[in-house]
Write a protein that holds these residues in place. Structure first.
Motif: not given
Lengths: 281, 351
Positions: A13, A250-251, A253, A255, B111-114, B119, B263-267, B280, B283, B290, B313, B317
């Motif tokens: 992805i 997922k990430c 940012h 929201r 987050v990652y599987l659904q 992912d 779980h937040c991340f940056l690419l 990845r 973050d 952010f 969050k 959330f």
């Protein structure tokens, strides 16, 4: 015990598709349209966005501005605004770029069927709207009148000057422009876009939807104006801008209250988000 | 298999079992770290090279479970090579997971599987990692799982592959929660016996004992109830407490990185002569940029807004989206914070 497991490009992805930059069209002093040729056919729904990468530099979210029915070419209109866009503005045709996506939910055209459509655009917001115009033009029998109100800062800042005249001449299409500040040659409207969104707008409010896309401050005031005119929150479609990154929810940012703009948007009806805090901040 | 089926392994046989597992898996276990005199003991994950190093920690280790699933930095794509990514990984058994970690792990799975897409990197980890949890036999000062409707031991649906419950000095009651866990028992069945009634009642007694003393520890803290948190945090939207608590924040992001639900991340792209790649990395929403968009507009300009974001969050959330708050009461964020910002104090102040 350590084994290599392979994730193929198709299953990955995060893996961008290669596209060749065919042409760069200068639209205004700070907006250019990038014409990309995808390696494989690329399809998107109008209003969806992509992550465009400059390999080794980074990626940023953009909504394609071209006709969603064209699969072998994608156009993205980009305003020079940040790090990636500044680099993009300096590149020349022939370069390889990466594209991930398309992501999110675009404009629900089925909901527009049989209705008048009022589109209020501002500045660079005309870029994603252009792809919506093409999607609507391709099927105008489905819709009633299409009324487009567009405001730019100055005549020079009008995006797609080469295309705007022919759009306004189409059947069932009524397009009106305004600029915040005119010049010697400008004979059209002067004033912010909300000054041309008034009771005279030729739409049947009992059977109409409204689409708003532009800079946050313009969206905020255009929204107040169309609510005033009598549009119901569920009939107002807003293109929300956030710093979408992964595109997949997922990430974290982008929201917006209980939503992620990347997967639940970027197009929202106002009734989805009217109770949220500071949506245009 | 029935979730009530339980086995027993004698303490003297544990090393043999771990040794056998080490032949086929990378085996991780918390081990006690050196601490100063009078300080709380601290446990940290170690890849075992000697089965004798295995220990059953009394409470959760320093590192969040997520660090096994999403490394803080990893390559996720190569530009236009053959497009395939080789992930070097192998089967692992992770001991020492606690009920709080398992609760948090459900957020990571969500987050990652659904969602829109699974992912693929997380999927490989999920397939390769066998999660062995253990009942808490004590708690840290910062532990507050009970306030988050958790327990210091995992229920049958908690998501472990195996769970270990100390049964006195004799050994452990071992419960399988999945076929993956069951296989670890079956492959070494000569080391296990069926758990008898006494062992099971000893397990219940131990569990009750820990709950009772944790209740006693938490009682004076008067934490708001779990189900009240969403409305408390949303109601506190315009409160001045965010600015008040954030005064000592140095924006290190530690609270996010150590959090087992965050779980937040940056690419981020990396340029190299061989091939450009997409990385990845973790973050933090406490970082200034952010949420900044191109052109510089930032919906979370102030540190107070960013602290509020962390709470929205967790308690709005995720409650809206998966019907559970993204907080398991492990207290890691309290321990890590150089500014001594205590999530419990913030929630109490909102009340």
């Amino acid at each position: 015990m350590t084994e290599a497991q392979v994730i193929s490009h198709e299953k990955n992805i995060y893996s961008p598709q290669r596209m060749i930059l065919k042409d760069v069209i200068e639209e205004t002093s700070n907006i250019k349209t990038f014409v990309l040729e995808p390696e494989e056919e690329f399809s998107f729904a109008t209003g969806q966005f992509v992550e465009l990468s400059v390999p080794g530099i980074g990626e940023a979210p953009f909504t394609p501005s071209s006709d969603p029915n064209v699969r072998d070419e994608v156009e993205i209109t980009i305003m020079k605004a940040g790090r990636i866009t500044s680099i993009l503005h300096d590149i020349t045709p022939g370069v390889e770029l990466g594209v991930r996506g398309p992501y999110g939910k675009g404009y629900p055209l089925d909901e527009f069927e049989g209705k008048d459509i009022l589109i209020v655009g501002g500045g660079g917001g005309l870029a994603p709207l252009r792809s919506l115009f093409y999607a609507l033009f391709a099927d105008m029998d489905r819709y009633n009148n299409l009324v487009i109100k567009y405001g730019a800062r100055s005549p020079e800042d009008i995006v797609y000057k080469r295309l705007v005249p022919q759009w306004g001449e189409r059947d069932k299409v009524d397009m009106e422009l305004t600029v915040d500040k005119g010049n010697d040659e400008w004979t059209g409207n002067v004033g912010v876009v909300t000054t041309i969104v008034n009771e005279d707008v030729p739409v049947d409010l009992n059977n109409a939807v409204c689409v708003i896309c532009g800079p946050p401050i313009m969206m905020k005031f255009a929204l107040l104006q169309v609510i005033d005119l009598g549009f119901a929150p569920r009939d107002i479609y807003l293109s929300m801008e956030k710093n979408m990154s992964c595109g997949l929810g997922k990430c974290g940012h982008c929201r917006l209250g209980p939503y992620y703009v990347c997967k639940d948007g970027p197009v929202f009806t106002y009734d989805q988000i009217e109770d949220l805090h500071d949506i245009f901040d | 298999m029935s979730s009530t089926e339980a086995f027993f392994i004698e303490k003297s046989r544990v090393a043999q079992w771990i040794g056998a597992l080490m032949d086929d898996y990378r085996v991780f276990s918390p081990v006690e770290r050196e601490t100063g005199e009078g300080e709380e003991s601290v446990y940290s994950y170690k890849k075992l090279t000697d089965p004798a190093d295995f220990s059953h920690a009394p409470y959760r280790p320093v590192e969040p479970l997520k660090s096994f699933f999403t490394p803080y930095l990893e390559k996720v794509a190569d530009y236009f090579g053959n497009g395939d990514i080789a992930v070097e990984d192998g089967p692992s058994v992770v001991f020492g997971i606690k009920a709080c970690d398992l609760a948090a792990h459900k957020v990571q799975d969500y987050v990652y599987l659904q969602g829109v897409e699974e992912d693929p990197f997380y999927r490989i980890k999920s397939d390769n990692i066998i999660k062995v949890s253990g009942d808490c036999t004590g708690f840290k000062e910062v532990c507050y799982c009970l306030a988050m409707d958790g327990k210091p031991y995992p229920g049958a649906e908690a998501g472990f592959d195996l769970n270990l419950s100390p049964a006195g000095e004799r050994g452990f009651v071992v419960e399988a929660g999945s076929s993956k866990g069951e296989a670890l028992i079956n492959a070494n069945s000569e080391l296990f016996a069926k758990a008898d009634k006494d062992m099971l009642s000893e397990r219940e007694e131990n569990r009750r004992g820990v709950v009772e003393s944790l209740e006693k520890h938490l009682e004076p803290q008067k934490l708001p109830s779990c189900e009240s948190l969403q409305s408390l945090v949303k109601g506190g939207m315009d409160s001045d407490i965010w600015d008040k608590f954030v005064i000592t924040c140095v924006e290190c992001g530690g609270c996010n990185f150590i959090c087992d639900t965050c779980h937040c991340f940056l690419l981020s792209d990396k340029k190299s002569d061989a091939s450009n790649r997409k990385m990845r990395l973790w973050d933090s929403c406490q970082y200034k940029n952010f949420a900044t968009v191109a052109g510089g507009a930032n919906p979370m300009k102030s540190r107070g807004e960013r602290l509020r974001n962390r709470f929205l969050k967790k308690f709005d959330f995720f409650v809206e989206n998966m019907r559970t708050p993204a907080c398991c009461g492990c207290g890691r964020c309290i321990e890590v914070c150089p500014g001594e910002i205590d999530i419990r104090e913030v929630l109490k102040d909102l009340k």
